[in-house]
Design a protein around this motif. Structure first.
Motif, PDB file in Angstrom:
ATOM      1  N   MET A  86      64.345  26.229  29.116  1.00 20.93           N
ATOM      2  CA  MET A  86      65.356  27.111  28.527  1.00 20.93           C
ATOM      3  C   MET A  86      64.857  27.807  27.263  1.00 20.93           C
ATOM      4  SD  MET A  86      68.820  24.872  28.840  1.00 20.93           S
ATOM      5  CE  MET A  86      69.054  23.773  30.228  1.00 20.93           C
ATOM      6  N   LEU A  87      63.715  27.391  26.744  1.00 24.30           N
ATOM      7  CA  LEU A  87      63.202  27.929  25.491  1.00 24.30           C
ATOM      8  C   LEU A  87      61.994  28.849  25.688  1.00 24.30           C
ATOM      9  CD1 LEU A  87      63.425  24.647  23.365  1.00 24.30           C
ATOM     10  CD2 LEU A  87      65.089  26.521  23.480  1.00 24.30           C
ATOM     11  N   THR A  88      61.726  29.235  26.932  1.00 27.00           N
ATOM     12  CA  THR A  88      60.564  30.063  27.222  1.00 27.00           C
ATOM     13  C   THR A  88      60.832  31.536  26.945  1.00 27.00           C
ATOM     14  OG1 THR A  88      61.308  30.116  29.520  1.00 27.00           O
ATOM     15  CG2 THR A  88      59.609  28.500  28.943  1.00 27.00           C
ATOM     16  N   ASP A  89      59.737  32.307  26.893  1.00 24.38           N
ATOM     17  CA  ASP A  89      59.861  33.753  26.693  1.00 24.38           C
ATOM     18  C   ASP A  89      60.550  34.419  27.886  1.00 24.38           C
ATOM     19  OD1 ASP A  89      58.364  33.679  24.240  1.00 24.38           O
ATOM     20  OD2 ASP A  89      56.534  33.496  25.445  1.00 24.38           O
ATOM     21  N   ILE A  90      60.146  34.004  29.078  1.00 23.28           N
ATOM     22  CA  ILE A  90      60.649  34.583  30.320  1.00 23.28           C
ATOM     23  C   ILE A  90      61.311  33.473  31.132  1.00 23.28           C
ATOM     24  CG2 ILE A  90      60.054  35.865  32.425  1.00 23.28           C
ATOM     25  CD1 ILE A  90      59.343  37.421  29.916  1.00 23.28           C
ATOM     26  N   TYR A  91      62.426  33.794  31.801  1.00 24.62           N
ATOM     27  CA  TYR A  91      63.046  32.835  32.705  1.00 24.62           C
ATOM     28  C   TYR A  91      63.154  33.470  34.079  1.00 24.62           C
ATOM     29  CZ  TYR A  91      65.968  28.865  34.071  1.00 24.62           C
ATOM     30  OH  TYR A  91      66.455  27.723  34.658  1.00 24.62           O
ATOM     31  N   MET A  92      62.860  32.670  35.117  1.00 28.73           N
ATOM     32  CA  MET A  92      62.911  33.158  36.490  1.00 28.73           C
ATOM     33  C   MET A  92      63.750  32.216  37.328  1.00 28.73           C
ATOM     34  SD  MET A  92      58.920  34.163  37.160  1.00 28.73           S
ATOM     35  CE  MET A  92      59.334  35.349  38.413  1.00 28.73           C
ATOM     36  N   SER A  93      64.495  32.795  38.259  1.00 28.14           N
ATOM     37  CA  SER A  93      65.292  31.979  39.164  1.00 28.14           C
ATOM     38  C   SER A  93      65.619  32.779  40.413  1.00 28.14           C
ATOM     39  CB  SER A  93      66.588  31.520  38.486  1.00 28.14           C
ATOM     40  OG  SER A  93      67.370  30.733  39.361  1.00 28.14           O
TER      41      SER A  93
END
Length: 204
Positions: A86-93
């Motif tokens: 949840m703290l990353t630069d990019i989130y993918m789902s």
């Protein structure tokens, strides 16, 4: 491009999302690899679509910091890994469903994927095959509860009524995986969202 797909993409754009279309998962994968800088960290929510595309492995191989609780590493702790994603630069789902009027619908058991979609990243990528498109919200929820959820409980061997019957039983099982629903009506202020639609049947 099919008419319902065209309507969906136009509606997504009208609701403020960035929406892109590709004929194949391979083309979509190449696009995302080009869009994500090599120095950015990338977190993942659970997704059969992304797992089948091999995007996690491709990002990791080229040097991105990649965080996904489906791919445990040394010292793995499931909850800590979910929080770190949840703290990353990019989130993918992936996404459970998209309606033709441009709403994005996701249903979770734990809620980590929903939390990861909402706030704090430089960019969110939501990836879906055309099989995830429904005419409206009601049909979208029927599909999620009677297609996606039973298949996921069967894949994970989770003992719920739908795991046995293959359809929603509106259960109160302690193992229920339909506990929280997130609907994106419009592009919100928490994270810029790119919806990647692929002209293939992908995931559940």
């Amino acid at each position: 491009m099919r008419d319902n797909v065209k309507r969906t993409i136009e509606a997504l754009k009208g609701n403020g999302f960035e929406a892109v279309y590709f004929e194949t998962a391979a083309e979509a994968k190449e696009y995302m690899l080009n869009e994500i800088p090599a120095d950015k960290s990338v977190g993942f929510g659970g997704s059969i679509t992304l797992a089948d595309m091999g995007i996690y492995e491709a990002l990791k191989e080229r040097g991105n910091e990649t965080i996904w609780h489906w791919y445990p590493e040394e010292g793995y702790d499931r909850i800590k890994t979910m929080k770190k994603a949840m703290l990353t630069d990019i989130y993918m789902s992936g996404t459970n469903g998209i309606t033709e009027d441009g709403r994005i619908v996701n249903v979770d058991g734990t809620g980590n994927r929903l939390a990861g979609m909402l706030f704090g990243h430089d960019r969110l990528f939501l990836v879906a095959g055309v099989n995830k498109i429904s005419k409206n919200y009601e049909e979208c929820m029927i599909r999620i509860r009677n297609v996606a959820s039973p298949l996921n409980t069967q894949r994970l061997n989770i003992p719920t009524p739908c795991e046995k019957t293959g359809k929603c039983m509106s259960c109160s099982s302690p193992n229920r995986i339909c506990n929280a629903t997130l609907i994106f009506e419009k592009q919100h202020g928490g994270v810029p969202t790119t919806v990647v639609i692929i002209n293939e049947n992908l995931g559940y």
